[in-house]
Structures are given as structure tokens and as C-alpha cells.
Design a protein around this motif. Sequence first.
Motif, mmCIF file in Angstrom:
data_model
loop_
_atom_site.group_PDB
_atom_site.id
_atom_site.type_symbol
_atom_site.label_atom_id
_atom_site.label_comp_id
_atom_site.label_asym_id
_atom_site.label_seq_id
_atom_site.Cartn_x
_atom_site.Cartn_y
_atom_site.Cartn_z
ATOM 1 N N GLY A 5 33.347 25.040 74.184
ATOM 2 C CA GLY A 5 32.510 23.851 74.193
ATOM 3 C C GLY A 5 33.366 22.601 74.259
ATOM 4 N N GLU A 6 32.693 21.461 74.292
ATOM 5 C CA GLU A 6 33.412 20.194 74.434
ATOM 6 C C GLU A 6 33.831 19.613 73.090
ATOM 7 O OE1 GLU A 6 32.714 15.920 76.719
ATOM 8 O OE2 GLU A 6 31.262 17.524 76.976
ATOM 9 N N PHE A 7 33.031 19.894 72.040
ATOM 10 C CA PHE A 7 33.259 19.296 70.723
ATOM 11 C C PHE A 7 33.305 20.373 69.646
ATOM 12 C CE2 PHE A 7 30.951 16.245 73.342
ATOM 13 C CZ PHE A 7 31.740 15.113 73.218
ATOM 14 N N ASN A 8 33.972 20.063 68.524
ATOM 15 C CA ASN A 8 33.931 20.965 67.380
ATOM 16 C C ASN A 8 32.689 20.647 66.540
ATOM 17 O OD1 ASN A 8 34.551 18.676 65.873
ATOM 18 N ND2 ASN A 8 36.507 19.440 65.111
ATOM 19 N N ALA A 9 32.522 21.333 65.423
ATOM 20 C CA ALA A 9 31.335 21.155 64.583
ATOM 21 C C ALA A 9 31.238 19.736 64.016
ATOM 22 C CB ALA A 9 31.344 22.173 63.446
ATOM 23 N N ALA A 10 32.366 19.065 63.852
ATOM 24 C CA ALA A 10 32.373 17.697 63.323
ATOM 25 C C ALA A 10 32.175 16.648 64.414
ATOM 26 C CB ALA A 10 33.688 17.439 62.589
ATOM 27 N N GLY A 11 31.980 17.100 65.661
ATOM 28 C CA GLY A 11 31.750 16.171 66.762
ATOM 29 C C GLY A 11 33.010 15.622 67.404
ATOM 30 N N GLU A 12 34.165 16.197 67.075
ATOM 31 C CA GLU A 12 35.415 15.750 67.683
ATOM 32 C C GLU A 12 35.615 16.450 69.025
ATOM 33 O OE1 GLU A 12 38.619 15.113 64.244
ATOM 34 O OE2 GLU A 12 37.600 17.056 64.125
ATOM 35 N N LYS A 13 36.021 15.681 70.023
ATOM 36 C CA LYS A 13 36.309 16.257 71.341
ATOM 37 C C LYS A 13 37.535 17.151 71.208
ATOM 38 C CE LYS A 13 36.233 14.847 76.151
ATOM 39 N NZ LYS A 13 35.494 16.009 76.566
ATOM 40 N N LEU A 14 37.458 18.374 71.738
ATOM 41 C CA LEU A 14 38.537 19.337 71.569
ATOM 42 C C LEU A 14 39.793 18.955 72.341
ATOM 43 C CD1 LEU A 14 36.557 22.700 71.615
ATOM 44 C CD2 LEU A 14 37.418 21.426 69.643
ATOM 45 N N VAL A 15 39.645 18.606 73.600
ATOM 46 C CA VAL A 15 40.793 18.183 74.405
ATOM 47 C C VAL A 15 40.408 16.930 75.178
ATOM 48 C CG1 VAL A 15 41.882 20.444 74.624
ATOM 49 C CG2 VAL A 15 40.189 19.763 76.292
ATOM 50 N N VAL A 16 41.376 16.027 75.315
ATOM 51 C CA VAL A 16 41.147 14.757 75.985
ATOM 52 C C VAL A 16 42.261 14.554 77.000
ATOM 53 C CG1 VAL A 16 41.048 12.251 75.662
ATOM 54 C CG2 VAL A 16 40.079 13.760 73.921
ATOM 55 N N ILE A 17 41.893 14.047 78.173
ATOM 56 C CA ILE A 17 42.904 13.648 79.145
ATOM 57 C C ILE A 17 43.064 12.141 78.990
ATOM 58 C CG2 ILE A 17 43.544 13.499 81.580
ATOM 59 C CD1 ILE A 17 41.858 16.068 81.981
ATOM 60 N N GLY A 18 44.271 11.738 78.606
ATOM 61 C CA GLY A 18 44.537 10.335 78.313
ATOM 62 C C GLY A 18 44.740 9.500 79.558
ATOM 63 N N ASP A 19 44.883 8.200 79.330
ATOM 64 C CA ASP A 19 45.117 7.264 80.421
ATOM 65 C C ASP A 19 46.402 7.567 81.181
ATOM 66 O OD1 ASP A 19 42.814 5.937 79.669
ATOM 67 O OD2 ASP A 19 43.871 4.392 78.519
ATOM 68 N N ASN A 20 47.344 8.249 80.512
ATOM 69 C CA ASN A 20 48.618 8.587 81.139
ATOM 70 C C ASN A 20 48.563 9.927 81.882
ATOM 71 O OD1 ASN A 20 48.406 10.297 78.964
ATOM 72 N ND2 ASN A 20 50.338 9.704 78.017
ATOM 73 N N ALA A 21 47.365 10.484 82.035
ATOM 74 C CA ALA A 21 47.129 11.758 82.726
ATOM 75 C C ALA A 21 47.724 12.945 81.976
ATOM 76 C CB ALA A 21 47.617 11.724 84.174
ATOM 77 N N ASN A 22 47.965 12.785 80.668
ATOM 78 C CA ASN A 22 48.387 13.900 79.821
ATOM 79 C C ASN A 22 47.176 14.407 79.048
ATOM 80 O OD1 ASN A 22 51.037 13.685 80.636
ATOM 81 N ND2 ASN A 22 51.694 12.547 78.832
ATOM 82 N N LEU A 23 47.274 15.632 78.584
ATOM 83 C CA LEU A 23 46.206 16.237 77.797
ATOM 84 C C LEU A 23 46.617 16.184 76.340
ATOM 85 C CD1 LEU A 23 44.089 19.225 78.589
ATOM 86 C CD2 LEU A 23 45.465 19.421 76.540
ATOM 87 N N TYR A 24 45.688 15.781 75.460
ATOM 88 C CA TYR A 24 46.040 15.787 74.055
ATOM 89 C C TYR A 24 44.901 16.302 73.183
ATOM 90 C CZ TYR A 24 43.742 11.174 73.578
ATOM 91 O OH TYR A 24 42.849 10.142 73.580
ATOM 92 N N ILE A 25 45.311 16.756 71.997
ATOM 93 C CA ILE A 25 44.372 17.175 70.958
ATOM 94 C C ILE A 25 44.732 16.391 69.699
ATOM 95 C CG2 ILE A 25 43.849 19.459 71.882
ATOM 96 C CD1 ILE A 25 45.966 20.674 70.170
#
Length: 183
Positions: free
Chosen positions: A21-41
Amino acid sequence: IAVLRADIFERVQTSIEETLGEFNAAGEKLVVIGDNANLYITESLVFDFASADIKNEGKSLLRELSIAFEKILDDPEVRDVIDSISVEGHTDDIGTPDSNRTLSTERATNVLNYIMASNPSLETKYGSFFAAAGFSELRPIGDNTTEEGRAQNRRIEFSIKIKDDNVQKIIEDYLENSPGAGD
């Protein structure tokens, strides 16, 4: 180059979201692609505050990341453009520079070790692509004067380095196709 990195990470992100899924139970996005085109958690998904021990809740996310990276690297066209994938630890500015360097490095190393241990075929086939680094509080993406900004800064970031010969090709293609080329 950023578009190429973002495309690779979008494939990783899609793989994660299809499984967890996109979010965990607390509503946090699991993975994000940042402005620098890197992926972060974010830290809270994988670690408790000021700890380098991976939380049980974070293990399924890291397992899925390892599977997604293997799928991406199984594609020879993608594999041929990637020089390395760096697992980077980042902290906020709370604590001493020494403790933040240690914490960020331990977190990055623990994430990389867990990813490889949870998917041994990733390490066997593609372990040479991966490295871990700690950046402490030195590369903030949020404002360290607010709790929200500090929370953004406490993260694990995945960065892809594109092979130099591919960078040269991208530059040449851009120059060939840019407005005014050949004038």
C-alpha cells in the motif's frame, strides 16, 4: 539524468505500493521520491528515535524494497545504466556531530545489511551495486528549527549513481535535440 533516476525509483515505489500500500497504519507514506529524484523512507517507519535498531514494523518495508531492487536490477537495460545504489543515513541536528555521524552510518549499514539478509539472491546477484553512507545532519531537507522539519531530516535515502558513459550520452542527446542545436 534526474528523470532516469526518478523513473527507476518510480518502478521501485510502484512495486512497494502494490504489495504494502501507499501508507502505513499511522498514515505515513511508505516511500517518497524527493525533489532530488532520490527515494527515501522516514525514520519513524524503520527506527525509533536515536536508535539504529530496525523496528519489526520496518522489516516488511525493507524486505519489499529488497525484492523491488532485485526486480529492477533484473532488467538488463536498467542494470546497464546504474553504477551504484547508495543507502544513505540522515539525521536532524539534535545531538553532537559525532553521535549523528555514528547514528546515520549505523542506520544506513543496518538497512543495507537487512535488505541483503532478507533477500539473499539480491546480494548474490547484485551486491556489488550497493554501498552505505552516513551524512549526519549535513544534508537537511527540512527546517531543523521545527519538529516537522527535523522529522523530515531523519530519513534513509536511496541514491542511484548513473554510469559516466550514460551521463555523457544523455548530455550529447540533449545538446543534439535542444533548441538552437546545429544553428
